[in-house]
Design an enzyme around this catalytic site. Structure first.
Site, PDB file in Angstrom:
ATOM      1  N   LYS A  12       0.863  -1.194   0.000  1.00 37.07           N
ATOM      2  CA  LYS A  12       0.000   0.000   0.000  1.00 37.07           C
ATOM      3  C   LYS A  12       0.892   1.234   0.000  1.00 37.07           C
ATOM      4  O   LYS A  12       2.060   1.206   0.403  1.00 37.07           O
ATOM      5  CB  LYS A  12      -0.937   0.023   1.209  1.00 37.07           C
ATOM      6  CG  LYS A  12      -0.243  -0.017   2.585  1.00 37.07           C
ATOM      7  CD  LYS A  12       0.251   1.310   3.121  1.00 37.07           C
ATOM      8  CE  LYS A  12       0.850   1.171   4.528  1.00 37.07           C
ATOM      9  NZ  LYS A  12       1.613   2.374   4.949  1.00 37.07           N
ATOM     10  N   MET A  96      11.179  -4.633   4.770  1.00 38.49           N
ATOM     11  CA  MET A  96      10.703  -4.377   6.123  1.00 38.49           C
ATOM     12  C   MET A  96      11.068  -2.947   6.502  1.00 38.49           C
ATOM     13  O   MET A  96      12.111  -2.420   6.118  1.00 38.49           O
ATOM     14  CB  MET A  96      11.340  -5.365   7.088  1.00 38.49           C
ATOM     15  CG  MET A  96      10.915  -6.811   6.835  1.00 38.49           C
ATOM     16  SD  MET A  96      11.737  -7.978   7.930  1.00 38.49           S
ATOM     17  CE  MET A  96      11.057  -7.498   9.518  1.00 38.49           C
ATOM     18  N   GLY A  98       9.635  -0.272   5.464  1.00 40.31           N
ATOM     19  CA  GLY A  98       9.591   0.576   4.278  1.00 40.31           C
ATOM     20  C   GLY A  98       8.355   1.443   4.168  1.00 40.31           C
ATOM     21  O   GLY A  98       8.251   2.276   3.272  1.00 40.31           O
ATOM     22  N   LEU A 100       5.405   0.279   3.397  1.00 43.72           N
ATOM     23  CA  LEU A 100       4.546  -0.295   2.364  1.00 43.72           C
ATOM     24  C   LEU A 100       3.527  -1.276   2.933  1.00 43.72           C
ATOM     25  O   LEU A 100       2.728  -1.843   2.189  1.00 43.72           O
ATOM     26  CB  LEU A 100       5.392  -1.000   1.302  1.00 43.72           C
ATOM     27  CG  LEU A 100       6.381  -0.112   0.541  1.00 43.72           C
ATOM     28  CD1 LEU A 100       7.253  -0.959  -0.393  1.00 43.72           C
ATOM     29  CD2 LEU A 100       5.657   0.969  -0.252  1.00 43.72           C
ATOM     30  N   GLY A 103       4.118  -6.398   6.390  1.00 41.57           N
ATOM     31  CA  GLY A 103       3.708  -7.307   7.459  1.00 41.57           C
ATOM     32  C   GLY A 103       2.203  -7.341   7.644  1.00 41.57           C
ATOM     33  O   GLY A 103       1.606  -8.412   7.825  1.00 41.57           O
ATOM     34  N   ASP A 137      -3.084  -1.314  10.459  1.00 45.17           N
ATOM     35  CA  ASP A 137      -3.184  -1.299   9.006  1.00 45.17           C
ATOM     36  C   ASP A 137      -3.805  -2.570   8.432  1.00 45.17           C
ATOM     37  O   ASP A 137      -4.120  -2.615   7.236  1.00 45.17           O
ATOM     38  CB  ASP A 137      -1.790  -1.134   8.368  1.00 45.17           C
ATOM     39  CG  ASP A 137      -1.278   0.295   8.445  1.00 45.17           C
ATOM     40  OD1 ASP A 137      -2.028   1.179   8.896  1.00 45.17           O
ATOM     41  OD2 ASP A 137      -0.114   0.523   8.048  1.00 45.17           O
TER      42      ASP A 137
END
Length: 282
Positions: A12, A96, A98, A100, A103, A137
């Site tokens: 994302k 990891m 980042g 984005l 996880g 998230d």
């Protein structure tokens, strides 16, 4: 042979991220605009009938039982009462730390994938509520639609922003979300904004000044990408991105970046590629 299933876990982008307050429990009140890109991790699930959950392809520095994938699988077992288990293999592409959502996306894909593999038929709202217990998230990935998010990120208003092509560059740093949110210089009093205003005018990322100050690699990546396009930080970083009207222009700029600054080009999408895949499997 046990049933198997392979599903993507898309990245994302936070197209904007405003911090509008801080709660008594220490969590921050946010307003952010989530959009997916057609790039991400891949998870492969094989059903076990002994109730065991095994993740293959573990991440450096993350204990097996602490991995969000394993935690998501066990939470789903616990809530559903199923006797099934799973072997899960992770093909990791997203960095990891980042920004984005790798996880969280992995956890959401695990919830949706195992719900299908174990034939639980759980309501999407219930799966999203389980996801929230794993991380703020996770629900947006469970729902799989671009959204304006409020609260700690759990109150979602589905939206349909433009779907450009993105160039996402990946500075070689791990940015700690906790570290950024605890920085005394972080802006925590941005006035709340209406979703319509965000879609018309956009917004900024309140975390960006703090990340730029702490991580020269991120600052330098923003300076470089800004020479070609308006560049922004996603989440708490460290990845930065720019939007392009077509794939060719994004690829052209990507080719001009130094080898020390890896990245990828991907299409923005208001429906996640996970949900498109699940729809095709129906």
């Amino acid at each position: 042979m046990m049933p198997t299933l392979s599903l993507p876990a898309p990245a994302k982008l936070n197209l904007m991220l405003h911090i509008v307050g801080r709660r008594d429990d220490g969590y921050h009140e946010l307003q952010t605009l989530f959009q997916f890109v057609d790039y991400g991790d891949e998870l492969h699930f094989s059903r076990r009938d002994d109730g065991q959950v095994h993740l293959h392809g573990e991440l450096a520095g993350v204990d097996h039982d602490d991995n969000l994938i394993v935690r998501a699988a066990r939470l789903l077992q616990q809530e559903s009462g199923t006797t099934h288990g799973a072997d899960i293999r992770l093909d990791k592409r997203l960095p990891m730390g980042g920004g984005l959502g790798g996880g969280s996306s992995d956890a959401a894909t695990t919830l949706l994938g195992l719900d299908r593999l174990w034939q639980l038929g759980m309501d999407p709202e219930r799966l999203a509520a389980l996801g929230l217990r794993l991380g703020a998230d996770v629900p947006v990935f469970v729902r799989g639609r671009a959204a304006f998010a409020e609260g700690v990120g759990e109150r979602l208003t589905f939206v349909e922003p433009d779907e450009p092509w993105y160039l996402v560059v990946v500075p070689q740093v791990f940015v700690s979300t906790a570290e950024i949110f605890s920085d005394p210089e972080l802006t925590r009093d941005t006035p709340p904004i209406k979703v319509r205003t965000v879609l018309e005018r956009g917004g900024r990322n309140d975390c960006q000044p703090v990340v730029e100050k702490r991580y020269s690699e991120v600052r330098n990546a923003l300076i470089l990408l800004n020479k070609f396009v308006s560049a922004r930080l996603t989440g708490t970083g460290g990845c930065v991105f720019g939007a392009f009207p077509n794939e060719a222009e994004a690829v052209k700029v990507a080719a001009q970046l130094p080898a020390t600054l890896p990245g990828f080009v991907a299409k923005g999408s208001n429906i996640s590629m996970l949900h498109r895949k699940l729809e095709n499997l129906s």
